[in-house]
Scaffold this motif. Structure first.
Motif, PDB file in Angstrom:
ATOM      1  N   LEU A  34       0.826  -1.205   0.000  1.00 31.59           N
ATOM      2  CA  LEU A  34       0.000   0.000   0.000  1.00 31.59           C
ATOM      3  C   LEU A  34       0.862   1.258   0.000  1.00 31.59           C
ATOM      4  O   LEU A  34       1.983   1.264   0.503  1.00 31.59           O
ATOM      5  N   ASN A  35       0.293   2.325  -0.528  1.00 29.43           N
ATOM      6  CA  ASN A  35       0.942   3.625  -0.552  1.00 29.43           C
ATOM      7  C   ASN A  35       0.149   4.566   0.345  1.00 29.43           C
ATOM      8  O   ASN A  35      -1.053   4.772   0.127  1.00 29.43           O
ATOM      9  N   ASP A  36       0.796   5.139   1.349  1.00 28.19           N
ATOM     10  CA  ASP A  36       0.087   5.955   2.336  1.00 28.19           C
ATOM     11  C   ASP A  36      -0.628   7.142   1.697  1.00 28.19           C
ATOM     12  O   ASP A  36      -1.767   7.462   2.066  1.00 28.19           O
ATOM     13  N   GLU A  37       0.021   7.804   0.769  1.00 26.20           N
ATOM     14  CA  GLU A  37      -0.587   8.980   0.138  1.00 26.20           C
ATOM     15  C   GLU A  37      -1.801   8.595  -0.696  1.00 26.20           C
ATOM     16  O   GLU A  37      -2.816   9.300  -0.712  1.00 26.20           O
ATOM     17  N   GLN A  38      -1.709   7.465  -1.384  1.00 25.76           N
ATOM     18  CA  GLN A  38      -2.836   6.995  -2.187  1.00 25.76           C
ATOM     19  C   GLN A  38      -4.019   6.633  -1.283  1.00 25.76           C
ATOM     20  O   GLN A  38      -5.171   6.947  -1.594  1.00 25.76           O
ATOM     21  N   VAL A  39      -3.741   5.970  -0.164  1.00 26.81           N
ATOM     22  CA  VAL A  39      -4.799   5.622   0.783  1.00 26.81           C
ATOM     23  C   VAL A  39      -5.485   6.884   1.301  1.00 26.81           C
ATOM     24  O   VAL A  39      -6.717   6.970   1.361  1.00 26.81           O
ATOM     25  N   ALA A  40      -4.698   7.887   1.672  1.00 21.91           N
ATOM     26  CA  ALA A  40      -5.262   9.140   2.183  1.00 21.91           C
ATOM     27  C   ALA A  40      -6.156   9.802   1.140  1.00 21.91           C
ATOM     28  O   ALA A  40      -7.236  10.322   1.466  1.00 21.91           O
ATOM     29  N   ALA A  41      -5.728   9.769  -0.120  1.00 14.26           N
ATOM     30  CA  ALA A  41      -6.519  10.370  -1.195  1.00 14.26           C
ATOM     31  C   ALA A  41      -7.830   9.616  -1.402  1.00 14.26           C
ATOM     32  O   ALA A  41      -8.895  10.226  -1.611  1.00 14.26           O
ATOM     33  N   ALA A 237      -8.853   2.952   9.545  1.00 15.84           N
ATOM     34  CA  ALA A 237     -10.131   2.244   9.440  1.00 15.84           C
ATOM     35  C   ALA A 237     -10.364   1.737   8.022  1.00 15.84           C
ATOM     36  O   ALA A 237     -10.815   0.598   7.811  1.00 15.84           O
ATOM     37  N   TYR A 238     -10.055   2.550   7.046  1.00 21.44           N
ATOM     38  CA  TYR A 238     -10.242   2.188   5.632  1.00 21.44           C
ATOM     39  C   TYR A 238      -9.406   0.962   5.276  1.00 21.44           C
ATOM     40  O   TYR A 238      -9.905   0.006   4.654  1.00 21.44           O
ATOM     41  N   VAL A 239      -8.143   0.963   5.685  1.00 19.17           N
ATOM     42  CA  VAL A 239      -7.259  -0.165   5.380  1.00 19.17           C
ATOM     43  C   VAL A 239      -7.744  -1.428   6.097  1.00 19.17           C
ATOM     44  O   VAL A 239      -7.756  -2.524   5.507  1.00 19.17           O
ATOM     45  N   MET A 240      -8.142  -1.289   7.337  1.00 15.48           N
ATOM     46  CA  MET A 240      -8.639  -2.448   8.087  1.00 15.48           C
ATOM     47  C   MET A 240      -9.897  -3.014   7.457  1.00 15.48           C
ATOM     48  O   MET A 240     -10.054  -4.242   7.327  1.00 15.48           O
ATOM     49  N   CYS A 241     -10.813  -2.144   7.044  1.00 12.57           N
ATOM     50  CA  CYS A 241     -12.043  -2.617   6.410  1.00 12.57           C
ATOM     51  C   CYS A 241     -11.764  -3.283   5.065  1.00 12.57           C
ATOM     52  O   CYS A 241     -12.390  -4.293   4.715  1.00 12.57           O
ATOM     53  N   LYS A 242     -10.818  -2.740   4.311  1.00 13.19           N
ATOM     54  CA  LYS A 242     -10.415  -3.381   3.055  1.00 13.19           C
ATOM     55  C   LYS A 242      -9.865  -4.787   3.320  1.00 13.19           C
ATOM     56  O   LYS A 242     -10.175  -5.751   2.601  1.00 13.19           O
ATOM     57  N   ALA A 243      -9.057  -4.902   4.375  1.00 14.82           N
ATOM     58  CA  ALA A 243      -8.500  -6.211   4.735  1.00 14.82           C
ATOM     59  C   ALA A 243      -9.607  -7.175   5.144  1.00 14.82           C
ATOM     60  O   ALA A 243      -9.592  -8.356   4.764  1.00 14.82           O
ATOM     61  N   MET A 244     -10.569  -6.683   5.908  1.00 18.27           N
ATOM     62  CA  MET A 244     -11.681  -7.527   6.351  1.00 18.27           C
ATOM     63  C   MET A 244     -12.504  -8.024   5.171  1.00 18.27           C
ATOM     64  O   MET A 244     -12.930  -9.188   5.148  1.00 18.27           O
ATOM     65  N   LYS A 245     -12.731  -7.142   4.200  1.00 20.94           N
ATOM     66  CA  LYS A 245     -13.510  -7.543   3.024  1.00 20.94           C
ATOM     67  C   LYS A 245     -12.763  -8.587   2.217  1.00 20.94           C
ATOM     68  O   LYS A 245     -13.352  -9.599   1.784  1.00 20.94           O
ATOM     69  N   GLU A 246     -11.473  -8.392   2.011  1.00 25.77           N
ATOM     70  CA  GLU A 246     -10.677  -9.376   1.283  1.00 25.77           C
ATOM     71  C   GLU A 246     -10.638 -10.710   2.030  1.00 25.77           C
ATOM     72  O   GLU A 246     -10.740 -11.782   1.418  1.00 25.77           O
TER      73      GLU A 246
END
Length: 313
Positions: A34-41, A237-246
């Motif tokens: 993952l790229n931190d800046e991309q996640v933030a965007a 939260a976004y990254v965790m939810c993405k992980a949960m969905k995967e």
């Protein structure tokens, strides 16, 4: 021919490498680059586009019913915890048209006090355990504390992932801790694993910690203890939810989500609701699968729901 000591050491190293390979193999099934800046965007775009539509009375009532009302103070005692619990009892009588909170969360030594005081059906008793908030104790101590909390009435247990082990790459140690504590909880007691995302280095770490925690037996993953300078953030939260969905798509096992720490405003709660709704979907929008670790939010949500300032809790 090597010595017996050399043979034993070689066998231990082979075993350790096999363990490491197992966890690396698990992580390799998921996109952790993952790229931190991309996640933030991505998070900013999601909230800019979707959050406003969730700013309504029904969502606020739902959020109130997802709160884990928490007291984790050095000054807590049996009397203060019983009085804290009585507020939940009174709320159920005073506001019968509103949902009650999801849980009361306390230290393990107060599980019995809550159990003996709580009269509201459907409110669970959650205990932080496993040497909260540091997780820095012998596993035998953490297991004993967890088992005692369950014996005294805890319906749910919140533990902290051993962050130091994770940061030095000891994934086997991380997963062994989580698995042993889940075994102490048993099947009927849900276990939340706190990642302490503010101590992790980047969003890639958050993704890996999420996957490993679920793999090792977490029933929920949770952002933070609320004891560090950086607690829950929308990006974590976004990254965790993405992980949960995967993880759900790959295994079919649904895991709950709990942001906690630093949830100070109704807008904060609406942001987490929006992330869960958009990333995980309606299946997670119940107070079984989505929790909010906050107490200060209770009065704020209640005031907005009732249209006047209320300081009940």
């Amino acid at each position: 021919m090597g010595t017996i000591k050399e043979t034993v050491m070689n066998d231990m190293n082979k075993s350790r490498k096999a363990g490491e390979n197992k966890y690396e193999e698990t992580l390799s099934k998921y996109d952790c680059a993952l790229n931190d800046e991309q996640v933030a965007a991505e998070v900013k775009q999601l909230l800019d586009e979707k959050m406003a539509e969730n700013n309504n009375l029904e969502v606020k009532k739902f959020l109130f019913g997802s709160i884990e009302l928490t007291t984790l103070k050095n000054t807590d005692n049996d009397e203060s915890v019983m009085a804290f619990t009585e507020k939940v009892n009174r709320f159920d009588n005073d506001y019968p048209e509103l949902p009650h909170v999801a849980t009361i969360c306390v230290y393990p030594c107060f599980a019995a006090a809550v159990k003996n005081t709580l009269d509201v059906e459907g409110v669970n008793i959650a205990c932080v355990s496993g040497s909260f908030p540091s997780s820095q104790a012998l596993i035998e101590v953490k297991v004993a504390e967890t088992a005692l909390a369950v014996k005294d009435g805890a319906d749910e247990i919140d533990i902290v992932m051993p962050v130091g082990k994770f940061l030095c790459g000891d994934y086997e140690g991380v997963c062994d801790d989580i698995s042993e504590l889940k075994e102490a909880c048993g099947e009927d007691v849900a276990m939340k694993v706190i990642l302490e995302t503010g101590c992790l280095r980047n969003t890639a770490d958050i993704k890996k910690a999420s996957i490993l925690s679920m793999y090792a037996g977490a029933d929920y993953i949770k952002t933070s203890t609320g004891k560090e300078k950086v607690s829950a953030t929308p990006e974590a939260a976004y990254v965790m939810c993405k992980a949960m969905k995967e993880y759900y798509d790959q295994t079919g096992r649904q895991v709950g989500f709990k942001p906690a720490g630093g949830i100070n405003t109704v807008d904060d709660a609406l942001a987490y609701y929006t992330i869960v709704k958009e990333v995980l979907g309606e299946k997670w929008l119940t107070n079984k699968w989505f929790r909010l670790g906050t107490s200060r939010l209770a009065n704020l949500l209640l005031s907005e729901i009732e249209g006047k300032e209320i300081k009940f809790f």
